[in-house]
Scaffold this motif. Structure first.
Motif, PDB file in Angstrom:
ATOM      1  N   ASN A   4      -9.719   3.412   4.230  1.00  0.00           N
ATOM      2  CA  ASN A   4      -8.607   4.287   3.883  1.00  0.00           C
ATOM      3  C   ASN A   4      -7.652   3.536   2.978  1.00  0.00           C
ATOM      4  O   ASN A   4      -7.232   2.430   3.301  1.00  0.00           O
ATOM      5  N   VAL A   5      -7.344   4.155   1.847  1.00  0.00           N
ATOM      6  CA  VAL A   5      -6.334   3.602   0.953  1.00  0.00           C
ATOM      7  C   VAL A   5      -5.345   4.699   0.620  1.00  0.00           C
ATOM      8  O   VAL A   5      -5.676   5.886   0.624  1.00  0.00           O
ATOM      9  N   ASP A   6      -4.133   4.285   0.346  1.00  0.00           N
ATOM     10  CA  ASP A   6      -3.067   5.220  -0.012  1.00  0.00           C
ATOM     11  C   ASP A   6      -2.806   5.070  -1.506  1.00  0.00           C
ATOM     12  O   ASP A   6      -2.219   4.080  -1.944  1.00  0.00           O
ATOM     13  N   LEU A   7      -3.282   6.036  -2.276  1.00  0.00           N
ATOM     14  CA  LEU A   7      -3.153   5.959  -3.726  1.00  0.00           C
ATOM     15  C   LEU A   7      -1.697   6.022  -4.182  1.00  0.00           C
ATOM     16  O   LEU A   7      -1.388   5.636  -5.303  1.00  0.00           O
ATOM     17  N   ALA A   8      -0.792   6.483  -3.323  1.00  0.00           N
ATOM     18  CA  ALA A   8       0.625   6.572  -3.668  1.00  0.00           C
ATOM     19  C   ALA A   8       1.423   5.349  -3.193  1.00  0.00           C
ATOM     20  O   ALA A   8       2.617   5.261  -3.444  1.00  0.00           O
ATOM     21  N   SER A   9       0.769   4.423  -2.516  1.00  0.00           N
ATOM     22  CA  SER A   9       1.449   3.251  -1.964  1.00  0.00           C
ATOM     23  C   SER A   9       1.917   2.301  -3.063  1.00  0.00           C
ATOM     24  O   SER A   9       1.335   2.248  -4.157  1.00  0.00           O
ATOM     25  N   GLU A  10       2.948   1.529  -2.746  1.00  0.00           N
ATOM     26  CA  GLU A  10       3.410   0.483  -3.659  1.00  0.00           C
ATOM     27  C   GLU A  10       2.457  -0.714  -3.644  1.00  0.00           C
ATOM     28  O   GLU A  10       2.463  -1.521  -4.564  1.00  0.00           O
ATOM     29  N   VAL A  11       1.630  -0.829  -2.587  1.00  0.00           N
ATOM     30  CA  VAL A  11       0.658  -1.907  -2.498  1.00  0.00           C
ATOM     31  C   VAL A  11      -0.490  -1.573  -3.448  1.00  0.00           C
ATOM     32  O   VAL A  11      -1.043  -0.476  -3.392  1.00  0.00           O
ATOM     33  N   ILE A  13      -3.975  -0.923  -5.166  1.00  0.00           N
ATOM     34  CA  ILE A  13      -5.194  -0.401  -4.543  1.00  0.00           C
ATOM     35  C   ILE A  13      -6.189  -1.516  -4.270  1.00  0.00           C
ATOM     36  O   ILE A  13      -6.812  -1.548  -3.207  1.00  0.00           O
ATOM     37  N   TYR A  14      -6.335  -2.464  -5.198  1.00  0.00           N
ATOM     38  CA  TYR A  14      -7.296  -3.552  -4.966  1.00  0.00           C
ATOM     39  C   TYR A  14      -6.914  -4.352  -3.730  1.00  0.00           C
ATOM     40  O   TYR A  14      -7.769  -4.789  -2.964  1.00  0.00           O
ATOM     41  N   GLN A  15      -5.602  -4.544  -3.497  1.00  0.00           N
ATOM     42  CA  GLN A  15      -5.141  -5.283  -2.321  1.00  0.00           C
ATOM     43  C   GLN A  15      -5.416  -4.489  -1.052  1.00  0.00           C
ATOM     44  O   GLN A  15      -5.817  -5.053  -0.029  1.00  0.00           O
ATOM     45  N   GLN A  16      -5.208  -3.176  -1.107  1.00  0.00           N
ATOM     46  CA  GLN A  16      -5.512  -2.327   0.044  1.00  0.00           C
ATOM     47  C   GLN A  16      -7.000  -2.389   0.377  1.00  0.00           C
ATOM     48  O   GLN A  16      -7.373  -2.490   1.552  1.00  0.00           O
ATOM     49  N   LEU A  17      -7.850  -2.323  -0.645  1.00  0.00           N
ATOM     50  CA  LEU A  17      -9.299  -2.416  -0.413  1.00  0.00           C
ATOM     51  C   LEU A  17      -9.644  -3.758   0.221  1.00  0.00           C
ATOM     52  O   LEU A  17     -10.395  -3.808   1.206  1.00  0.00           O
ATOM     53  N   ARG A  18      -9.098  -4.829  -0.324  1.00  0.00           N
ATOM     54  CA  ARG A  18      -9.343  -6.169   0.222  1.00  0.00           C
ATOM     55  C   ARG A  18      -8.921  -6.240   1.684  1.00  0.00           C
ATOM     56  O   ARG A  18      -9.644  -6.713   2.543  1.00  0.00           O
ATOM     57  N   ASP A  19      -7.726  -5.727   1.970  1.00  0.00           N
ATOM     58  CA  ASP A  19      -7.200  -5.782   3.335  1.00  0.00           C
ATOM     59  C   ASP A  19      -8.057  -4.965   4.300  1.00  0.00           C
ATOM     60  O   ASP A  19      -8.327  -5.407   5.421  1.00  0.00           O
TER      61      ASP A  19
END
Length: 130
Positions: A4-11, A13-19
């Motif tokens: 799950n990734v939040d495309l509207a997040s300030e983080v 997307i690549y970091q969200q995928l990694r996490d």
């Protein structure tokens, strides 16, 4: 594996995928030898540029979490904590814990949250050896 990734997040997307991939490994969803989806496949699933997935995979490769191979793609590797990782992780944890305390979370609650998160990964970790 469901990410799950939040495309509207300030983080990013690549970091969200990694996490999310690291969390899947810690939670036992991905184990040593597990293959990750191809970059183009994962990018298409999220409707993002495949270079974004590539960046996440390359970061995981640099951190020794996965290996990348033309034939087998991205595969989870076994890793051991080394002194440089431990020092870097400790610095990041210090900042995160300081943020919690600065925002008013009582130390006991911070510790309970840490224990709860660790326990959620605990079932997949090897038992302590005597």
């Amino acid at each position: 594996m469901i990410l799950n990734v939040d495309l509207a997040s300030e983080v990013p997307i690549y970091q969200q995928l990694r996490d999310r991939i690291v969390e899947a490994i810690a939670g036992g969803v991905l184990t040593v030898g597990s293959s990750l989806p191809a970059t183009r496949t994962l990018a298409a699933d999220f409707g993002i540029n495949f270079h974004t997935v590539n960046k996440a995979y390359d970061l995981l490769r640099q951190q020794g979490v996965i290996r990348l191979n033309r034939k087998s793609g991205a595969v989870v590797t076994s890793t051991a904590a080394d002194p440089p990782f431990s020092a870097e992780w400790t610095a990041r944890a210090r900042t995160l814990l300081a943020e919690a305390v600065a925002r008013g979370l009582p130390p006991d609650e911070v510790l309970e949250i840490c224990r709860s998160v660790l326990d959620s990964f605990g079932a997949t970790q090897p038992e302590d050896k005597p």
